[in-house]
Design a protein around this motif. Structure first.
Motif, PDB file in Angstrom:
ATOM      1  N   VAL A 180       0.803  -1.217   0.000  1.00  0.00           N
ATOM      2  CA  VAL A 180       0.000   0.000   0.000  1.00  0.00           C
ATOM      3  C   VAL A 180       0.840   1.273   0.000  1.00  0.00           C
ATOM      4  O   VAL A 180       0.539   2.236  -0.692  1.00  0.00           O
ATOM      5  CB  VAL A 180      -0.950  -0.017   1.214  1.00  0.00           C
ATOM      6  CG1 VAL A 180      -1.637   1.313   1.369  1.00  0.00           C
ATOM      7  CG2 VAL A 180      -1.979  -1.101   1.024  1.00  0.00           C
ATOM      8  N   LYS A 204      -5.291  -1.920 -11.141  1.00  0.00           N
ATOM      9  CA  LYS A 204      -4.247  -2.188 -10.153  1.00  0.00           C
ATOM     10  C   LYS A 204      -4.579  -3.431  -9.335  1.00  0.00           C
ATOM     11  O   LYS A 204      -5.726  -3.670  -8.968  1.00  0.00           O
ATOM     12  CB  LYS A 204      -4.101  -0.998  -9.213  1.00  0.00           C
ATOM     13  CG  LYS A 204      -3.058  -1.271  -8.130  1.00  0.00           C
ATOM     14  CD  LYS A 204      -2.461  -0.031  -7.560  1.00  0.00           C
ATOM     15  CE  LYS A 204      -3.459   0.762  -6.749  1.00  0.00           C
ATOM     16  NZ  LYS A 204      -2.798   1.907  -6.106  1.00  0.00           N
ATOM     17  N   VAL A 205      -3.559  -4.199  -9.054  1.00  0.00           N
ATOM     18  CA  VAL A 205      -3.727  -5.362  -8.176  1.00  0.00           C
ATOM     19  C   VAL A 205      -2.797  -5.165  -6.989  1.00  0.00           C
ATOM     20  O   VAL A 205      -1.603  -4.974  -7.169  1.00  0.00           O
ATOM     21  CB  VAL A 205      -3.331  -6.669  -8.898  1.00  0.00           C
ATOM     22  CG1 VAL A 205      -3.585  -7.863  -8.017  1.00  0.00           C
ATOM     23  CG2 VAL A 205      -4.090  -6.787 -10.196  1.00  0.00           C
ATOM     24  N   GLY A 206      -3.344  -5.176  -5.803  1.00  0.00           N
ATOM     25  CA  GLY A 206      -2.523  -4.946  -4.622  1.00  0.00           C
ATOM     26  C   GLY A 206      -1.998  -6.241  -4.034  1.00  0.00           C
ATOM     27  O   GLY A 206      -2.674  -7.248  -4.034  1.00  0.00           O
ATOM     28  N   PHE A 207      -0.778  -6.234  -3.549  1.00  0.00           N
ATOM     29  CA  PHE A 207      -0.232  -7.413  -2.901  1.00  0.00           C
ATOM     30  C   PHE A 207       0.231  -7.047  -1.504  1.00  0.00           C
ATOM     31  O   PHE A 207       1.206  -6.345  -1.318  1.00  0.00           O
ATOM     32  CB  PHE A 207       0.945  -7.977  -3.711  1.00  0.00           C
ATOM     33  CG  PHE A 207       0.491  -8.675  -4.947  1.00  0.00           C
ATOM     34  CD1 PHE A 207       0.422  -8.010  -6.159  1.00  0.00           C
ATOM     35  CD2 PHE A 207       0.100  -9.999  -4.898  1.00  0.00           C
ATOM     36  CE1 PHE A 207      -0.019  -8.652  -7.305  1.00  0.00           C
ATOM     37  CE2 PHE A 207      -0.334 -10.651  -6.039  1.00  0.00           C
ATOM     38  CZ  PHE A 207      -0.399  -9.980  -7.232  1.00  0.00           C
ATOM     39  N   GLU A 208      -0.503  -7.556  -0.521  1.00  0.00           N
ATOM     40  CA  GLU A 208      -0.220  -7.168   0.843  1.00  0.00           C
ATOM     41  C   GLU A 208       1.114  -7.692   1.303  1.00  0.00           C
ATOM     42  O   GLU A 208       1.696  -7.162   2.232  1.00  0.00           O
ATOM     43  CB  GLU A 208      -1.337  -7.660   1.774  1.00  0.00           C
ATOM     44  CG  GLU A 208      -1.175  -9.080   2.282  1.00  0.00           C
ATOM     45  CD  GLU A 208      -1.319 -10.135   1.206  1.00  0.00           C
ATOM     46  OE1 GLU A 208      -1.530  -9.771   0.039  1.00  0.00           O
ATOM     47  OE2 GLU A 208      -1.215 -11.311   1.531  1.00  0.00           O
ATOM     48  N   SER A 349      -7.749   1.370  -3.098  1.00  0.00           N
ATOM     49  CA  SER A 349      -8.492   0.125  -3.039  1.00  0.00           C
ATOM     50  C   SER A 349      -8.555  -0.445  -4.439  1.00  0.00           C
ATOM     51  O   SER A 349      -8.405   0.280  -5.421  1.00  0.00           O
ATOM     52  CB  SER A 349      -9.906   0.375  -2.518  1.00  0.00           C
ATOM     53  OG  SER A 349     -10.552   1.297  -3.354  1.00  0.00           O
ATOM     54  N   THR A 350      -8.770  -1.719  -4.525  1.00  0.00           N
ATOM     55  CA  THR A 350      -8.908  -2.343  -5.836  1.00  0.00           C
ATOM     56  C   THR A 350     -10.370  -2.674  -6.015  1.00  0.00           C
ATOM     57  O   THR A 350     -10.914  -3.533  -5.340  1.00  0.00           O
ATOM     58  CB  THR A 350      -8.087  -3.633  -5.884  1.00  0.00           C
ATOM     59  OG1 THR A 350      -8.394  -4.389  -4.723  1.00  0.00           O
ATOM     60  CG2 THR A 350      -6.610  -3.290  -5.882  1.00  0.00           C
TER      61      THR A 350
ATOM     62  N   PRO B 185      -5.322  -5.108   3.637  1.00  0.00           N
ATOM     63  CA  PRO B 185      -4.129  -5.285   2.808  1.00  0.00           C
ATOM     64  C   PRO B 185      -4.238  -4.718   1.402  1.00  0.00           C
ATOM     65  O   PRO B 185      -3.249  -4.292   0.839  1.00  0.00           O
ATOM     66  CB  PRO B 185      -3.958  -6.812   2.745  1.00  0.00           C
ATOM     67  CG  PRO B 185      -5.245  -7.385   3.171  1.00  0.00           C
ATOM     68  CD  PRO B 185      -5.900  -6.391   4.055  1.00  0.00           C
ATOM     69  N   THR B 186      -5.434  -4.685   0.825  1.00  0.00           N
ATOM     70  CA  THR B 186      -5.489  -4.220  -0.558  1.00  0.00           C
ATOM     71  C   THR B 186      -5.798  -2.751  -0.682  1.00  0.00           C
ATOM     72  O   THR B 186      -5.490  -2.121  -1.681  1.00  0.00           O
ATOM     73  CB  THR B 186      -6.547  -5.009  -1.341  1.00  0.00           C
ATOM     74  OG1 THR B 186      -7.675  -5.216  -0.512  1.00  0.00           O
ATOM     75  CG2 THR B 186      -5.985  -6.344  -1.775  1.00  0.00           C
ATOM     76  N   SER B 187      -6.423  -2.152   0.314  1.00  0.00           N
ATOM     77  CA  SER B 187      -6.820  -0.771   0.136  1.00  0.00           C
ATOM     78  C   SER B 187      -6.122   0.180   1.077  1.00  0.00           C
ATOM     79  O   SER B 187      -6.153   1.385   0.884  1.00  0.00           O
ATOM     80  CB  SER B 187      -8.320  -0.634   0.359  1.00  0.00           C
ATOM     81  OG  SER B 187      -8.597  -0.882   1.732  1.00  0.00           O
ATOM     82  N   PHE B 189      -7.050   0.860   4.015  1.00  0.00           N
ATOM     83  CA  PHE B 189      -7.975   1.454   4.976  1.00  0.00           C
ATOM     84  C   PHE B 189      -7.824   0.791   6.326  1.00  0.00           C
ATOM     85  O   PHE B 189      -7.476  -0.363   6.442  1.00  0.00           O
ATOM     86  CB  PHE B 189      -9.425   1.273   4.509  1.00  0.00           C
ATOM     87  CG  PHE B 189      -9.761   2.070   3.284  1.00  0.00           C
ATOM     88  CD1 PHE B 189     -10.431   1.478   2.237  1.00  0.00           C
ATOM     89  CD2 PHE B 189      -9.405   3.399   3.164  1.00  0.00           C
ATOM     90  CE1 PHE B 189     -10.743   2.200   1.093  1.00  0.00           C
ATOM     91  CE2 PHE B 189      -9.708   4.128   2.028  1.00  0.00           C
ATOM     92  CZ  PHE B 189     -10.384   3.525   0.990  1.00  0.00           C
ATOM     93  N   GLN B 449      -7.211  -9.997  -4.883  1.00  0.00           N
ATOM     94  CA  GLN B 449      -6.301  -9.953  -6.020  1.00  0.00           C
ATOM     95  C   GLN B 449      -6.899 -10.646  -7.231  1.00  0.00           C
ATOM     96  O   GLN B 449      -6.809 -10.152  -8.345  1.00  0.00           O
ATOM     97  CB  GLN B 449      -4.985 -10.635  -5.666  1.00  0.00           C
ATOM     98  CG  GLN B 449      -4.136  -9.824  -4.723  1.00  0.00           C
ATOM     99  CD  GLN B 449      -3.233 -10.690  -3.904  1.00  0.00           C
ATOM    100  OE1 GLN B 449      -3.034 -11.863  -4.205  1.00  0.00           O
ATOM    101  NE2 GLN B 449      -2.685 -10.133  -2.849  1.00  0.00           N
ATOM    102  N   SER B 452      -9.438  -8.492  -8.850  1.00  0.00           N
ATOM    103  CA  SER B 452      -8.835  -7.394  -9.599  1.00  0.00           C
ATOM    104  C   SER B 452      -8.280  -7.870 -10.910  1.00  0.00           C
ATOM    105  O   SER B 452      -8.336  -7.179 -11.903  1.00  0.00           O
ATOM    106  CB  SER B 452      -7.672  -6.764  -8.830  1.00  0.00           C
ATOM    107  OG  SER B 452      -7.998  -6.552  -7.529  1.00  0.00           O
ATOM    108  N   ILE B 453      -7.715  -9.079 -10.889  1.00  0.00           N
ATOM    109  CA  ILE B 453      -7.074  -9.550 -12.106  1.00  0.00           C
ATOM    110  C   ILE B 453      -8.086  -9.954 -13.149  1.00  0.00           C
ATOM    111  O   ILE B 453      -7.988  -9.611 -14.312  1.00  0.00           O
ATOM    112  CB  ILE B 453      -6.114 -10.718 -11.806  1.00  0.00           C
ATOM    113  CG1 ILE B 453      -4.958 -10.217 -10.957  1.00  0.00           C
ATOM    114  CG2 ILE B 453      -5.587 -11.320 -13.086  1.00  0.00           C
ATOM    115  CD1 ILE B 453      -3.972 -11.272 -10.613  1.00  0.00           C
TER     116      ILE B 453
END
Lengths: 351, 492
Positions: A180, A204-208, A349-350, B185-187, B189, B449, B452-453
């Protein structure tokens, strides 16, 4: 009968005490920076006690590695134990808050990068108990240029190809910005702003898990592109069977380890030039002699071949700059980031 | 490649390397035994050694700490129901029951033997085909497959959650609720943080594990006025029958553990869970699982060792640390300028193969270390509980603090000790809470994920994911239906 009851009571007391401690403790705000004009006539001896280097990331991360290299060097030069304490969690926010709330006596110092300073403040803004001014910036140690990469099996050979694909295929193009608070959110942001016509949030793809997870996804072909660093470049883009292909580097000049890779400017997108860094900072209002002592130490280190080799062995290149230069970088990054967030409507956010 | 391996063995057998391997094994066992303290804590303490030792002995030692900790974690799990590692919590399910039945030495022996077999066999793919399978694993396992594997694991978790299905599900829900506290984890927040900096860190599952298992167990046992867990220790080894019973478990758990371990980012506990669940399904007497089935111990322990070997595959051949704890091992490599990755096997093949060779030796060392000491370890269970209890509590608090150098984690552990006690009184199982925390974390991230993909169809378009999900759905329907029918029969 009595013994076990006693132990039970002891445990319950422990619980009660801990509840009180949590309620009453740990609510200090970090010191606000104010204009410091004292002229100290005599400079106290520093350091005389053990120093704690705090990093907001876990053991094994890049910040941690640099912290340990610096700690080893400082222990040898100064003769006092310099220990690294990791305070990971919450994307670096609690660890950084703890660093900034500690006493500014020079015995608690932090090692970190833009993720826990300029970028974090830009993204979270008012939600954080500190801003970019609430800190003493001591020195920048290494640079972290972004290298835009794709999977070696993909059909992209130039940055232009990639951008065109992104503009024409919003449902297939996927990029990651790592975790993030990563700077790659903004390197991609700058690139997409210049290119135009790309949905920055939707693709976008987030990877924690951060960098490693995103690199894994890129290697596995699950995302189209990601930014890698110099250490990754050596690993994956060189050799007989490279796994990744570097399209461009986000710097003003070509990188020595990648002389064939054009800069983003050469590739037609001069805007994408945010460079990450790792350096040494501390709580606000650190006395000048502390800052001087550290800058002197790091300068000596930069001239010491053993120290230099250790830093370069991690894959990053040593590029030492002092407190004023670092402060300028911080401000520039913060402003760029906040502008990008506003202009592109970037959310983290995604979907 | 064989010559390289032989050279590696020759180098590994040097006195210095053997010595540091032994130090690593002992240190690893110790950190494994201590609740909460894990290889991360142990390696963080040992890290300064990199400044004085040359690369080979140091890296051999670090690797030894890793797989050593998997051996140690089961010891306290079996003897006093205090898992040293989260993955040992599954071993504790049957292991502790065996101790109460008066057979701790059998459980300890099987755990050591299973760990040895799995640890050694698991090294074979690492030695010979690591680079190839690493790439395949990466390409096959994307976020959609992760999510499906997590769903599958959840199913297994439910199936081993004890007799009362409803209470097991409640525990799972509690676990998932707890893990959602912190930063999304993704945003990015904040969720459930109520403005507290401490809660932003999220609740670490190790501190919950320490609290739920160690501390609550102590409170509960004290209340029962138990003088000692075990009155006398009879043997020091398991019977031949035990070994024969477990032979299937040894092989199955090795294979399952390894393949789950190579998936980058996978936690070792998931491997132990899936192996345990599989063993239960393959068994002739599934109802004994959870009541002291020796195969349960064998499968969980074997899987967590071969998963550790599996986890080394992406680390060494692609430079991708699968978990945070492996990241510190990678950091150790990097301190010597040896970046793990494709180049390690080509440019520094001698170092890579010496480390691998030393791992084989390390497994032997650990077996030798653990087996004869079984009767000594087992005597731990005969220590009067009045003495044992405070020691466990103290160790737990130290372990909880060491996770993130944070007092907050200690408070969490104490709090969950009390919660765990209440749960035990009300007959809610503990294990699902922890495992749900481990699974839930990953599950949510993978779900986001994957969406999103490729959107929701992603889970069914990709073959591996599709197969796993369909299997999970049909298994749920089938077993649920059968249980319902059986219940109807009972009612009649």
């Amino acid at each position: 009968m009595k013994k076990s009851l006693l132990v039970l009571l002891l445990i319950l007391t422990l619980v009660a005490v801990s509840v009180f401690a949590v309620a009453c403790g740990n609510s200090s705000e970090p010191a606000q920076n104010n204009e410091d004009n004292n002229e100290t006539v005599e400079v106290p001896e520093y350091p005389t006690q053990p120093i704690t280097i705090m990093t907001a990331w876990s053991a094994g991360s890049s910040s941690d590695l640099f912290a340990r290299i610096i700690a080893e060097y400082a222990t040898a030069k100064w003769g006092v134990p310099v220990n690294v304490i990791n305070k990971p969690g919450g994307f670096g926010i609690p660890g950084t808050t703890e660093l900034l709330s500690s006493k500014p006596d020079g015995y608690t110092i932090g090692v970190g990068g833009q993720a826990c300073s300029s970028m974090m403040c830009a993204m979270y803004g008012d939600q954080l108990p500190f801003g970019i001014e609430d800190r003493t910036y001591i020195a920048k140690l290494v640079d972290l240029p972004s290298i835009f990469a794709v999977n070696a099996k993909s059909e992209f050979y130039t940055l232009e190809d990639l951008i065109k694909f992104a503009q024409e295929n919003p449902d297939k193009f996927r990029y990651s910005a790592g975790s993030v608070t990563s700077i790659y959110n903004f390197t991609f942001g700058e690139l997409f702003k210049e290119a135009g016509g790309i949905d920055i949030n939707g693709t976008k793809v987030g990877f924690e898990g951060g960098h490693a997870d995103a690199v894994a996804a890129l290697l596995g072909g699950h995302i189209t592109t990601y930014c890698i660093n110099e250490a990754d470049y050596k690993q994956y883009c060189t050799g007989d069977k490279p796994l990744l292909r570097a399209l461009a580097v986000g710097t003003t000049e070509r990188l020595p380890i990648a002389p064939d890779v054009p800069t983003t400017a050469e590739a037609g997108y001069p805007g994408a030039s945010l460079i990450g860094w790792y350096g040494v900072t501390g709580p606000a209002n650190l006395p000048d002699y502390v800052v001087d002592a550290w800058t002197k130490l790091l300068e000596e280190g930069a001239n010491d071949p053993a120290f230099r080799d250790k830093i370069n062995a991690t894959g990053y290149t040593l590029n030492l700059e002092g407190p004023d230069a670092l402060w300028e970088i911080i401000q520039k990054q913060y402003n760029t980031a906040t502008t990008l967030i506003k202009e592109l409507g970037m959310t983290f956010s995604t979907n | 490649m064989f010559e390289l391996l032989i050279d590696g063995f020759a180098a590994a057998l040097s006195l210095q390397n053997l010595l540091w391997c032994a130090v690593g094994c002992i240190m690893g066992t110790m950190v494994g035994v201590l609740p909460g303290l894990g290889p991360v804590g142990g390696l963080a303490i040992l890290f300064p050694v990199t400044m004085v030792l040359p690369p080979l002995p140091a890296l051999i030692m670090f690797a030894a700490v890793f797989y050593g900790s998997q051996y140690g974690g089961s010891t306290t799990a079996i003897l006093v129901n205090v898992p040293g590692e989260v993955s040992s919590a599954i071993t504790a399910v049957d292991g502790y029951k065996l101790t109460k039945m008066g057979r701790p030495e059998a459980a300890l022996a099987i755990a050591a033997i299973s760990s040895f077999i799995a640890g050694t066999l698991g090294l074979l793919p690492l030695t010979f085909i690591a680079p190839y399978i690493a790439s395949i694993a990466l390409e096959t396992f994307g976020p959609a497959e992760y999510f499906s594997l997590m769903v599958f694991s959840m199913l297994i978790l439910v199936s081993i959650s004890g007799k009362n299905l409803c209470k097991g599900l409640m525990s799972i829900c509690l676990g998932m609720l707890i893990i959602s506290i912190g930063v999304d984890p993704t945003s990015g927040f904040f969720r459930f943080t109520f403005g507290s900096i401490n809660l932003m860190k999220g609740i670490d599952f190790v501190s919950v594990c320490v609290g739920l298992f160690a501390i609550s167990e102590v409170i509960f046992t004290l209340e029962e006025h138990v003088e000692q867990v075990l009155a006398k220790v009879k043997g020091w080894m398991c019977t031949k029958k035990d070994l024969l019973d477990c032979r299937g478990a040894f092989i199955r758990s090795t294979i399952i553990g390894f393949f789950i371990g190579i998936i980058p980012g996978m936690n070792v506990s998931v491997a132990a869970l899936v192996a345990y669940g599989a063993e239960k399904k393959f068994s002739n007497h599934p109802e004994s699982f959870g009541e002291g089935a020796i195969e349960g111990v064998a499968s969980a322990e074997g899987a967590n060792n071969s998963a550790t070997c599996g986890a080394l595959v992406p680390l060494m051949s692609l430079g991708l640390p699968p978990t945070a704890s492996m990241a510190i091992l990678m950091g150790a490599f990097m301190m010597y300028g040896l970046t793990p990755g494709p180049l390690l096997f080509t440019q520094h093949a001698d170092i890579a193969y010496t480390i691998i060779a030393s791992m084989y030796l390390g497994n032997v060392m650990l077996l030798v270390l653990n087996l004869p000491l079984i009767s000594i370890w087992a005597r731990m269970a005969t220590i009067p509980y009045v003495v044992l209890a405070p020691i466990i509590i103290l160790m737990s608090m130290i372990g909880a603090y060491s996770i993130r150098n944070s007092w907050f984690d200690v408070y969490v552990a104490i709090l969950f000790g009390v919660i765990g006690y209440v749960m035990k009184k009300l007959d809610y199982p503990h294990l699902p809470v922890i495992i749900a925390m481990v699974l839930g974390n990953r599950m949510e991230a993978a779900f986001g994920q994957a969406l999103s993909i490729g959107g929701a169809t992603m889970f069914f378009i990709r073959p591996v994911s599709c197969v796993m999900l369909i299997f999970a759905i049909t298994a749920t329907v089938f077993f649920g239906f059968r249980k319902h029918k059986l219940a109807q029969v009972d009612d009649m």
